[in-house]
Enzyme design. Structure first.
Site, short mmCIF file in Angstrom:
data_model
loop_
_atom_site.label_atom_id
_atom_site.label_comp_id
_atom_site.label_asym_id
_atom_site.label_seq_id
_atom_site.Cartn_x
_atom_site.Cartn_y
_atom_site.Cartn_z
N ASN A 71 0.92 -1.30 -0.04
CA ASN A 71 0.03 0.16 -0.01
C ASN A 71 0.95 1.22 -0.11
OD1 ASN A 71 -1.59 2.01 0.45
ND2 ASN A 71 -2.27 1.27 2.60
N LYS A 107 0.11 4.35 -0.16
CA LYS A 107 -0.56 5.40 0.02
C LYS A 107 -0.31 6.65 -0.67
CE LYS A 107 -0.15 3.06 4.66
NZ LYS A 107 -0.05 3.31 6.30
N HIS A 154 -9.41 0.82 5.00
CA HIS A 154 -8.14 0.89 5.62
C HIS A 154 -8.39 2.06 6.72
CE1 HIS A 154 -4.17 2.39 6.24
NE2 HIS A 154 -3.79 1.28 5.77
N GLU A 197 -5.27 -5.05 10.83
CA GLU A 197 -4.25 -4.13 11.05
C GLU A 197 -4.48 -3.29 12.21
OE1 GLU A 197 -2.30 -2.97 7.03
OE2 GLU A 197 -4.24 -1.86 7.21
N GLY A 240 2.51 2.30 10.62
CA GLY A 240 3.26 3.22 10.41
C GLY A 240 4.19 4.02 11.78
N SER A 261 3.77 -2.24 10.37
CA SER A 261 5.22 -2.29 10.48
C SER A 261 5.74 -3.39 10.30
CB SER A 261 5.31 -1.56 12.05
OG SER A 261 4.87 -0.28 11.99
P1 PGA Z 1 2.67 0.24 7.78
O1 PGA Z 1 1.40 0.60 7.23
O2 PGA Z 1 3.40 -1.02 7.01
O3 PGA Z 1 3.48 1.42 7.32
O4 PGA Z 1 2.56 0.09 9.24
C1 PGA Z 1 0.71 -0.64 6.86
C2 PGA Z 1 -0.69 -0.26 6.34
O5 PGA Z 1 -1.30 0.82 6.55
O6 PGA Z 1 -1.33 -0.96 5.28
#
Ligand code: PGA
Length: 258
Positions: A10, A12, A98, A170, A176, A217
């Protein structure tokens, strides 16, 4: 049943046109074993067509997905993007629910459900994201939030359509942040969701076939232990999906026998 691992990247609201194309090519070059792992990347809307083209040119089986979608097929919906438009660009997968769309943009469970149904009815695959916030976890509500978001997100989805549904667990506090659920906590949440699909919403057969990704993460370093859990069938990756080597490291960790 052996579920084929599924890993999504993803992106983003990151990349620009040139770096999106370069990233797609980099991922295609770094990992090609799509017989072992289903892979999808989710670029920003403006770059979907360029990324789809780049992956096609590279002969890659990596799928192109959209981070969001609108429910209507066309009309007076300023700023929105329809499923028909996505199909036109070669997109076959969409994310719904999401946490950033739920908690930053303000989407409700009803919005998430409407998008999920519209996408499935149009023949798309859907990754429905669920997950608790830190306060909810601390209040012991992790399972209640996950099961609630799962039930509301899947309302009206038929048993047959579940073949095109993946769930991404998640935990919002892990996205993040560099914080990750322990493999044991993540496994417990996944097992609870699967058991709800088996005994609450659908059937043991369907529950057994649905892939449940972990997101929050995930990195090459923690991916093997997370994906090694019985009910974790891959990942939805944010930050680490922006670096081909890191993303490929996670994809390799997801390949059976790794
Ligand atoms: P991240 O995001 O791996 O940066 O924690 C995961 C997500 O939002 O799908």
């Amino acid at each position: 049943m052996a579920r084929k691992p599924f890993v999504g990247g993803n992106w983003k609201m990151n990349t620009d046109k040139a770096s999106a194309v370069a990233l797609a090519k980099g991922v295609a070059a770094a990992f090609s074993d799509t017989d072992a792992v289903d892979v999808a990347v989710f670029p920003p809307f403006p770059y979907l067509g360029y990324v789809a083209e780049a992956l096609c040119e590279a002969g890659s089986q990596i799928k192109v997905g959209a981070q969001d979608v609108y429910t209507a097929s066309n009309g007076a919906f300023t700023g929105e993007v329809s499923l028909d438009m996505l199909k036109d660009l070669g997109v076959g997968v969409v994310l719904t629910g999401h946490s950033e769309r739920r908690h930053v943009i303000g989407e409700t469970d009803a919005d998430v459900n409407a998008k999920t149904l519209a996408a499935l009815n149009a023949g798309f695959e859907v990754i429905l994201c669920v997950g608790e916030q830190m306060e909810e976890r601390e209040a012991g509500k992790t399972d209640a939030v996950n099961l609630g978001q799962t039930a509301l997100g899947l309302a009206g989805v038929t048993a047959e359509q579940m073949a095109k549904v993946t769930i991404a667990y998640e935990p919002v506090w892990a996205i993040g942040t560099g914080l990750t659920a322990t493999p044991q906590d993540a496994q417990a949440a996944h097992a609870r969701i699967r058991s709800f699909l088996a005994h609450g919403l659908y059937s043991p057969e369907i529950a057994d076939s649905v892939r449940i990704q972990y997101g929050g993460s995930m990195k090459p370093g923690n991916a093997p232990e997370l994906i090694g859990q019985a009910d974790i069938d891959g990942g939805l990756i944010g930050g680490a999906s922006l670096k081909p080597a890191d993303f490929a490291g996670i994809l390799s960790a997801a390949a059976p026998g790794s």
